[in-house]
Design a protein around this motif. Structure first.
Motif, mmCIF file in Angstrom:
data_model
loop_
_atom_site.group_PDB
_atom_site.id
_atom_site.type_symbol
_atom_site.label_atom_id
_atom_site.label_comp_id
_atom_site.label_asym_id
_atom_site.label_seq_id
_atom_site.Cartn_x
_atom_site.Cartn_y
_atom_site.Cartn_z
ATOM 1 N N UNK A 159 -3.370 4.058 -2.001
ATOM 2 C CA UNK A 159 -2.960 3.089 -0.979
ATOM 3 C C UNK A 159 -4.170 2.360 -0.404
ATOM 4 N N UNK A 160 -5.268 3.096 -0.227
ATOM 5 C CA UNK A 160 -6.489 2.495 0.295
ATOM 6 C C UNK A 160 -7.041 1.414 -0.622
ATOM 7 N N UNK A 183 1.270 9.343 -5.385
ATOM 8 C CA UNK A 183 1.404 10.729 -4.941
ATOM 9 C C UNK A 183 2.430 11.470 -5.790
ATOM 10 N N UNK A 239 1.013 4.089 -2.777
ATOM 11 C CA UNK A 239 0.732 5.471 -2.368
ATOM 12 C C UNK A 239 1.868 6.399 -2.775
ATOM 13 N N UNK A 240 3.107 5.925 -2.599
ATOM 14 C CA UNK A 240 4.259 6.763 -2.950
ATOM 15 C C UNK A 240 4.271 7.059 -4.447
ATOM 16 N N UNK A 260 -2.603 9.959 -3.463
ATOM 17 C CA UNK A 260 -1.713 8.913 -2.963
ATOM 18 C C UNK A 260 -2.391 8.069 -1.891
ATOM 19 N N UNK A 261 -3.096 8.736 -0.975
ATOM 20 C CA UNK A 261 -3.735 8.013 0.125
ATOM 21 C C UNK A 261 -4.852 7.111 -0.393
ATOM 22 N N UNK A 262 -5.648 7.616 -1.332
ATOM 23 C CA UNK A 262 -6.731 6.794 -1.881
ATOM 24 C C UNK A 262 -6.159 5.592 -2.629
ATOM 25 N N UNK A 306 0.838 -1.207 0.000
ATOM 26 C CA UNK A 306 0.000 0.000 0.000
ATOM 27 C C UNK A 306 0.870 1.254 0.000
ATOM 28 N N UNK A 307 1.941 1.238 0.803
ATOM 29 C CA UNK A 307 2.837 2.397 0.853
ATOM 30 C C UNK A 307 3.491 2.646 -0.499
#
Lengths: 237, 103
Positions: free
Chosen positions: A223-224, A203, A199-200, A219-221, A195-196
């Motif tokens: 990862x989600x 983003x 996200x990286x 990025x957060x979505x 996920x990270x």
């Protein structure tokens, strides 16, 4: 109401403890607030207006961005768009606390969100990952951060010259280092690491190719989405 | 639409900023109250929560100077080694200050 709904009781003693737990990081927030107070004065805001903005908005990055748009007149829609984009991470932070927040009475639920910000949320999120339910840090930690932001803004407005160059002291890295420490202190499973990574990448892609200030939410979505398709406990994505 | 930064106009602008920011603080929780929390949604939320931090930090490191990058690196290594956040953060900040002083 369902009588079996669990109820979260905010413990006053723990709220106080979390207030003091975030006191050290709040000292750095004072320095940031001072930088804002100085910048606001230079942008033409009166002392009272600067303090009022820090009191009611309490979101540093968006306040600095607003100062960049300040002049004899300000366009409303661009201001709304920038403030919303920078602060849209609050939407995700609030949503991530929902499994705990829904157990609070509505008044308390939205009441403690008044002081929701990056640092106190990061602690609550890390505690939650480690199996500890901690909404007290949102309230207690949020209050000390809010007071520090006000105090700093006041100092900056009236004694701005004291802190000419916060960057030279590394003070611009306080929040980054704090958030990184919180992230790495949480649970690390293969799922989290994937996920990270997603996200990286997302983003950075948003940072390069999408409108400014959208990279955190994108990025957060992203990862989600990894979490949505890869449930805890299952071996395959 | 523009607002003049007179005393009253500035108050209006600050009020607009405050309302927009408050909407972001309340909005996520408000919207979630319409969502049924299935295990899948909970897994989404948890992965998203830890990804927020990464999505803030990675671009910060990318656009930052050597001081910023070494500060984050120092904090990361220390927090993984000694597992105590406060010294890791303090030494990270000190690293940024030192690198900029030397640079």
């Amino acid at each position: 109401m369902n009588p079996f709904t669990p109820v979260y009781h905010l413990q006053p003693g723990k709220v106080r403890a979390e207030f003091f737990r975030l006191l050290p990081i709040s000292l750095f927030v004072v320095a940031f607030g001072a930088a804002f107070g100085l910048a606001a004065s230079q942008a033409g805001l009166s002392p009272l207006q600067s303090i009022l903005m820090s009191t009611t908005v309490f979101a540093g990055a968006s306040q600095f961005a607003a100062l960049d748009m300040w002049g004899t007149q300000v366009s409303v829609l661009p201001l709304v768009a920038v403030v919303f984009a920078i602060n849209s991470r609050h939407l995700l932070m609030g949503a991530s606390l929902y499994p705990m927040l829904r157990e609070l009475p509505v008044g308390q639920r939205y009441g403690i969100l008044l002081v929701l910000t990056d640092a106190n949320w990061a602690v609550a999120a890390q505690d939650y990952q480690n199996g500890r339910r901690n909404l007290e840090v949102i309230l207690g930690g949020g209050l000390v951060l809010w007071l520090a932001w006000l105090l700093g803004s006041l100092l900056g407005v009236y004694f701005g010259g004291l802190l000419q160059d916060p960057q030279a002291l590394g003070l611009d890295m306080v929040l980054g280092c704090f958030l990184l420490a919180m992230a790495l202190g949480g649970k690390k499973s293969p799922r989290v690491l994937v996920a990270w990574s997603v996200a990286a990448l997302a983003s950075m892609a948003a940072y390069w190719w999408l409108p400014p200030n959208t990279h955190v939410v994108i990025g957060a979505l992203a990862g989600g989405v990894v979490g949505y398709f890869w449930l805890e406990g299952s071996k395959q994505p | 639409m523009t607002i003049e930064t007179t005393a009253l106009g500035t108050l209006a602008l600050i009020a607009i900023m405050a309302v927009v920011t408050l909407a972001t603080r309340f909005g996520g929780v408000f919207l979630m109250s319409f969502v049924r929390i299935s295990p899948r949604i909970e897994s989404f939320i948890n992965a998203m929560a830890s990804s927020v931090l990464i999505a803030i930090i990675v671009p910060m490191a990318w656009e930052g100077d050597a001081g910023a990058r070494l500060a984050l690196l120092t904090t990361a290594v220390l927090v993984l080694l000694i597992r105590k956040p406060l010294p890791a953060i303090a030494l990270g900040i000190a690293t940024a200050a030192l690198v900029r002083y030397l640079g």
